[in-house]
Design a protein around this motif. Sequence first.
Motif, PDB file in Angstrom:
ATOM      1  N   ARG A   1      -0.976   6.406   9.876  1.00  0.00           N
ATOM      2  CA  ARG A   1      -1.993   6.631  10.559  1.00  0.00           C
ATOM      3  C   ARG A   1      -2.651   8.106  10.528  1.00  0.00           C
ATOM      4  O   ARG A   1      -3.276   8.500  11.368  1.00  0.00           O
ATOM      5  CB  ARG A   1      -2.088   6.304  12.272  1.00  0.00           C
ATOM      6  CG  ARG A   1      -1.101   6.114  12.907  1.00  0.00           C
ATOM      7  CD  ARG A   1      -2.257   4.446  12.365  1.00  0.00           C
ATOM      8  NE  ARG A   1      -3.699   4.180  12.195  1.00  0.00           N
ATOM      9  CZ  ARG A   1      -4.188   2.687  11.900  1.00  0.00           C
ATOM     10  NH1 ARG A   1      -4.062   2.173  11.286  1.00  0.00           N
ATOM     11  NH2 ARG A   1      -5.194   3.240  12.747  1.00  0.00           N
ATOM     12  N   PHE A   2      -2.782   8.587   9.345  1.00  0.00           N
ATOM     13  CA  PHE A   2      -3.291   9.499   8.581  1.00  0.00           C
ATOM     14  C   PHE A   2      -3.659   9.371   7.843  1.00  0.00           C
ATOM     15  O   PHE A   2      -2.853   8.894   6.559  1.00  0.00           O
ATOM     16  CB  PHE A   2      -2.720  10.656   9.259  1.00  0.00           C
ATOM     17  CG  PHE A   2      -0.731  11.516   8.520  1.00  0.00           C
ATOM     18  CD1 PHE A   2      -0.854  11.759   7.621  1.00  0.00           C
ATOM     19  CD2 PHE A   2      -0.245  11.212   9.979  1.00  0.00           C
ATOM     20  CE1 PHE A   2       0.506  11.844   6.918  1.00  0.00           C
ATOM     21  CE2 PHE A   2       0.923  12.049   9.154  1.00  0.00           C
ATOM     22  CZ  PHE A   2       1.472  11.468   7.837  1.00  0.00           C
ATOM     23  N   PRO A   3      -4.749  10.061   6.695  1.00  0.00           N
ATOM     24  CA  PRO A   3      -4.278   9.463   5.114  1.00  0.00           C
ATOM     25  C   PRO A   3      -3.375  10.040   4.079  1.00  0.00           C
ATOM     26  O   PRO A   3      -3.058  11.421   4.534  1.00  0.00           O
ATOM     27  CB  PRO A   3      -6.128  10.580   5.388  1.00  0.00           C
ATOM     28  CG  PRO A   3      -6.456  11.249   7.158  1.00  0.00           C
ATOM     29  CD  PRO A   3      -5.540  11.005   7.244  1.00  0.00           C
ATOM     30  N   VAL A   4      -3.746   9.517   3.114  1.00  0.00           N
ATOM     31  CA  VAL A   4      -2.645   9.762   2.393  1.00  0.00           C
ATOM     32  C   VAL A   4      -2.853   9.751   1.355  1.00  0.00           C
ATOM     33  O   VAL A   4      -3.493   9.409   0.760  1.00  0.00           O
ATOM     34  CB  VAL A   4      -0.452   8.823   2.431  1.00  0.00           C
ATOM     35  CG1 VAL A   4      -0.087   9.417   4.046  1.00  0.00           C
ATOM     36  CG2 VAL A   4      -1.438   7.571   2.486  1.00  0.00           C
ATOM     37  N   LEU A   5      -2.208  10.721   0.254  1.00  0.00           N
ATOM     38  CA  LEU A   5      -2.290  10.310  -1.650  1.00  0.00           C
ATOM     39  C   LEU A   5      -1.595   9.444  -2.073  1.00  0.00           C
ATOM     40  O   LEU A   5      -0.437   9.025  -1.812  1.00  0.00           O
ATOM     41  CB  LEU A   5      -2.448  11.748  -2.443  1.00  0.00           C
ATOM     42  CG  LEU A   5      -3.209  13.017  -1.905  1.00  0.00           C
ATOM     43  CD1 LEU A   5      -2.797  14.257  -2.691  1.00  0.00           C
ATOM     44  CD2 LEU A   5      -4.346  12.224  -2.692  1.00  0.00           C
ATOM     45  N   TRP A   6      -2.490   8.840  -2.672  1.00  0.00           N
ATOM     46  CA  TRP A   6      -1.526   6.923  -3.754  1.00  0.00           C
ATOM     47  C   TRP A   6      -0.905   7.454  -4.867  1.00  0.00           C
ATOM     48  O   TRP A   6      -0.286   6.902  -5.254  1.00  0.00           O
ATOM     49  CB  TRP A   6      -2.418   6.203  -3.384  1.00  0.00           C
ATOM     50  CG  TRP A   6      -2.584   5.339  -1.765  1.00  0.00           C
ATOM     51  CD1 TRP A   6      -4.206   5.079  -1.221  1.00  0.00           C
ATOM     52  CD2 TRP A   6      -1.984   5.189  -1.020  1.00  0.00           C
ATOM     53  NE1 TRP A   6      -4.182   4.515  -0.076  1.00  0.00           N
ATOM     54  CE2 TRP A   6      -2.820   4.287   0.118  1.00  0.00           C
ATOM     55  CE3 TRP A   6      -0.286   4.816  -0.703  1.00  0.00           C
ATOM     56  CZ2 TRP A   6      -2.225   4.077   1.626  1.00  0.00           C
ATOM     57  CZ3 TRP A   6       0.138   4.538   0.684  1.00  0.00           C
ATOM     58  CH2 TRP A   6      -1.327   4.300   1.571  1.00  0.00           C
ATOM     59  N   GLY A   7      -1.765   8.271  -5.058  1.00  0.00           N
ATOM     60  CA  GLY A   7      -1.592   8.790  -6.728  1.00  0.00           C
ATOM     61  C   GLY A   7      -2.428   7.918  -8.042  1.00  0.00           C
ATOM     62  O   GLY A   7      -2.664   6.957  -7.431  1.00  0.00           O
ATOM     63  N   GLY A   8      -1.923   8.205  -9.314  1.00  0.00           N
ATOM     64  CA  GLY A   8      -2.541   7.637  -9.914  1.00  0.00           C
ATOM     65  C   GLY A   8      -3.841   8.147 -10.845  1.00  0.00           C
ATOM     66  O   GLY A   8      -4.472   8.428  -9.895  1.00  0.00           O
ATOM     67  N   ASP A   9      -3.577   8.152 -12.320  1.00  0.00           N
ATOM     68  CA  ASP A   9      -4.719   9.288 -12.635  1.00  0.00           C
ATOM     69  C   ASP A   9      -5.163   7.510 -13.242  1.00  0.00           C
ATOM     70  O   ASP A   9      -5.058   6.162 -13.607  1.00  0.00           O
ATOM     71  CB  ASP A   9      -4.638   9.670 -14.667  1.00  0.00           C
ATOM     72  CG  ASP A   9      -4.885   9.504 -15.387  1.00  0.00           C
ATOM     73  OD1 ASP A   9      -5.922   8.281 -15.770  1.00  0.00           O
ATOM     74  OD2 ASP A   9      -5.447  11.130 -15.798  1.00  0.00           O
ATOM     75  N   PRO A  10      -6.669   7.273 -13.093  1.00  0.00           N
ATOM     76  CA  PRO A  10      -7.368   6.475 -12.905  1.00  0.00           C
ATOM     77  C   PRO A  10      -7.618   5.570 -13.411  1.00  0.00           C
ATOM     78  O   PRO A  10      -7.379   3.831 -13.663  1.00  0.00           O
ATOM     79  CB  PRO A  10      -8.778   7.108 -12.051  1.00  0.00           C
ATOM     80  CG  PRO A  10      -8.940   8.157 -11.692  1.00  0.00           C
ATOM     81  CD  PRO A  10      -7.555   8.424 -12.697  1.00  0.00           C
ATOM     82  N   GLN A  11      -8.452   5.847 -15.032  1.00  0.00           N
ATOM     83  CA  GLN A  11      -7.681   5.390 -16.402  1.00  0.00           C
ATOM     84  C   GLN A  11      -6.465   4.752 -16.834  1.00  0.00           C
ATOM     85  O   GLN A  11      -6.792   3.192 -17.000  1.00  0.00           O
ATOM     86  CB  GLN A  11      -7.956   5.796 -17.016  1.00  0.00           C
ATOM     87  CG  GLN A  11      -9.796   5.649 -17.268  1.00  0.00           C
ATOM     88  CD  GLN A  11     -11.123   7.156 -18.056  1.00  0.00           C
ATOM     89  OE1 GLN A  11      -9.947   8.076 -16.799  1.00  0.00           O
ATOM     90  NE2 GLN A  11     -11.439   6.992 -17.972  1.00  0.00           N
ATOM     91  N   VAL A  12      -4.789   5.009 -16.508  1.00  0.00           N
ATOM     92  CA  VAL A  12      -4.132   4.683 -16.581  1.00  0.00           C
ATOM     93  C   VAL A  12      -3.827   3.807 -15.757  1.00  0.00           C
ATOM     94  O   VAL A  12      -3.015   2.727 -15.884  1.00  0.00           O
ATOM     95  CB  VAL A  12      -3.169   5.971 -16.687  1.00  0.00           C
ATOM     96  CG1 VAL A  12      -2.126   5.453 -16.981  1.00  0.00           C
ATOM     97  CG2 VAL A  12      -3.690   6.626 -17.845  1.00  0.00           C
ATOM     98  N   HIS A  13      -4.185   3.819 -14.353  1.00  0.00           N
ATOM     99  CA  HIS A  13      -3.782   3.418 -13.233  1.00  0.00           C
ATOM    100  C   HIS A  13      -4.252   1.656 -13.194  1.00  0.00           C
ATOM    101  O   HIS A  13      -3.786   0.683 -13.469  1.00  0.00           O
ATOM    102  CB  HIS A  13      -4.050   4.487 -12.105  1.00  0.00           C
ATOM    103  CG  HIS A  13      -3.292   3.053 -10.558  1.00  0.00           C
ATOM    104  ND1 HIS A  13      -2.533   3.232  -9.797  1.00  0.00           N
ATOM    105  CD2 HIS A  13      -4.306   2.060 -10.216  1.00  0.00           C
ATOM    106  CE1 HIS A  13      -2.330   2.383  -9.166  1.00  0.00           C
ATOM    107  NE2 HIS A  13      -3.935   1.509  -8.902  1.00  0.00           N
ATOM    108  N   VAL A  14      -5.862   1.613 -14.135  1.00  0.00           N
ATOM    109  CA  VAL A  14      -6.458   0.554 -13.998  1.00  0.00           C
ATOM    110  C   VAL A  14      -6.079  -0.168 -15.053  1.00  0.00           C
ATOM    111  O   VAL A  14      -5.978  -1.371 -15.111  1.00  0.00           O
ATOM    112  CB  VAL A  14      -8.334   0.451 -14.054  1.00  0.00           C
ATOM    113  CG1 VAL A  14      -8.265   1.104 -12.272  1.00  0.00           C
ATOM    114  CG2 VAL A  14      -8.640   1.573 -14.808  1.00  0.00           C
TER     115      VAL A  14
END
Length: 420
Positions: A378-391
């Motif tokens: 119940r609090f915001p977390v970072l999921w990680g990932g370089d956007p272009q590489v992740h997609v």
Amino acid sequence: MSSQVRLKLLPRARCLFDEPVQVKVAGLRSRQVVTVRARATDERGVEFRSSATYRADGSGEIHLDRDPSLSGSYVGVEPMGLLWSLKADTLHKYFYKNKALHPHVVKFSVHEEEEKEEEGRMLAEVTNERFLIGEGVSRVPVKEGNVQGVLFTPPGEGPFPAVLDLCTFMSEKRACLLANKGFVVLALAVYTDKPDNVQPMHLDHFKEAVDFLQQQTKVGSKGVGIVSRSKGGDIALSLAAFVPGVEAVVWINGCSAIVGAPLYYKNRQILSPLPFDFDKVIRTESGASIIKYGLEDPKAKENKGTVVPVEQAKGRFLFVASGDDLNWDSKGYMEEMVERLKRHGKRNFESVYYPRAGHLLEPPYGPFCPSALHGLIRFPVLWGGDPQVHVAAEVDLWKKIQEFLRNNLSCDDTQTKAKL
């Protein structure tokens, strides 16, 4: 709008959610600079937007699969960039698109070059309807015993392979997209109650779902496949280790030990939960936290009773881990399971590693989510990932999942006929 400017989506403006489209603009002036925009609203009414600036060629055309974005939500050649870079105005928002019957509707538009903070005049607009459920696929809500989910069945007589889609919280997206590919899929949530009311988990309830799938008349596979991510991963591993009939498990960025609550089977506790230390949570300036280091080490002697004995499994595994998973150490957990299986003389696994992808590996072409409210803590977390590489990893993985399930869930016509 300008009557001479044309915005086209090829091969068509109506498609399935996991299908790419070619975005093309024609009728511009030679070398004209314009902004191409996209916007969509999720199931909770939150609007997500993206934009990219392009320069037309000498013929007054822009092809997103050929031409680089000069600035905006992304730069470079990204054919589907306007879709995956959609984001809300406020931080930590996940794009909720979990109900199969309603398409993901995206409005694409072309605008004159913007001045200062003003949006330029619209020159053309087109609507992209991205359907989750394909033609002829049936969707049936299921409430039978402890099984509460949604069953998706492809058109035709079959026989079809059976898949249990274990979501941490209920989502129909991945299940119905797999049904479009010829699988009978039951979408089932690990958590059906409010997170505050999480009780000890009973593997028997998930076994009921495996049994339910095997009883479906169109199912022809000798066993059931499971697709899982995050918390669904340790439940999937446990089903493979303790429950007969599980032939293939896709484990995506999960844990090798039980997380969150003790696991019971046949009225006795079989595994304890891996402890979590909130003092090891790292707060960031964005307001989201990194929780990767909060879980204790499953390899530690004192945590032996938390680890799922995957070496007992008869079926095959596809382990998938992201190197920039900030939710937990999925790469470490994958390596631990691979090492243990090898030590027991097992070769019933494949592993895939995406070094710069984040935790939330999903079916392709949805908005990339760098951070969001965690459904359990119940609090915001970072999921990680370089956007272009992740997609790009999502596109690659989606093919691998389908190949793995097809290769390991063989169908037999005689089994299907015997059920009718």
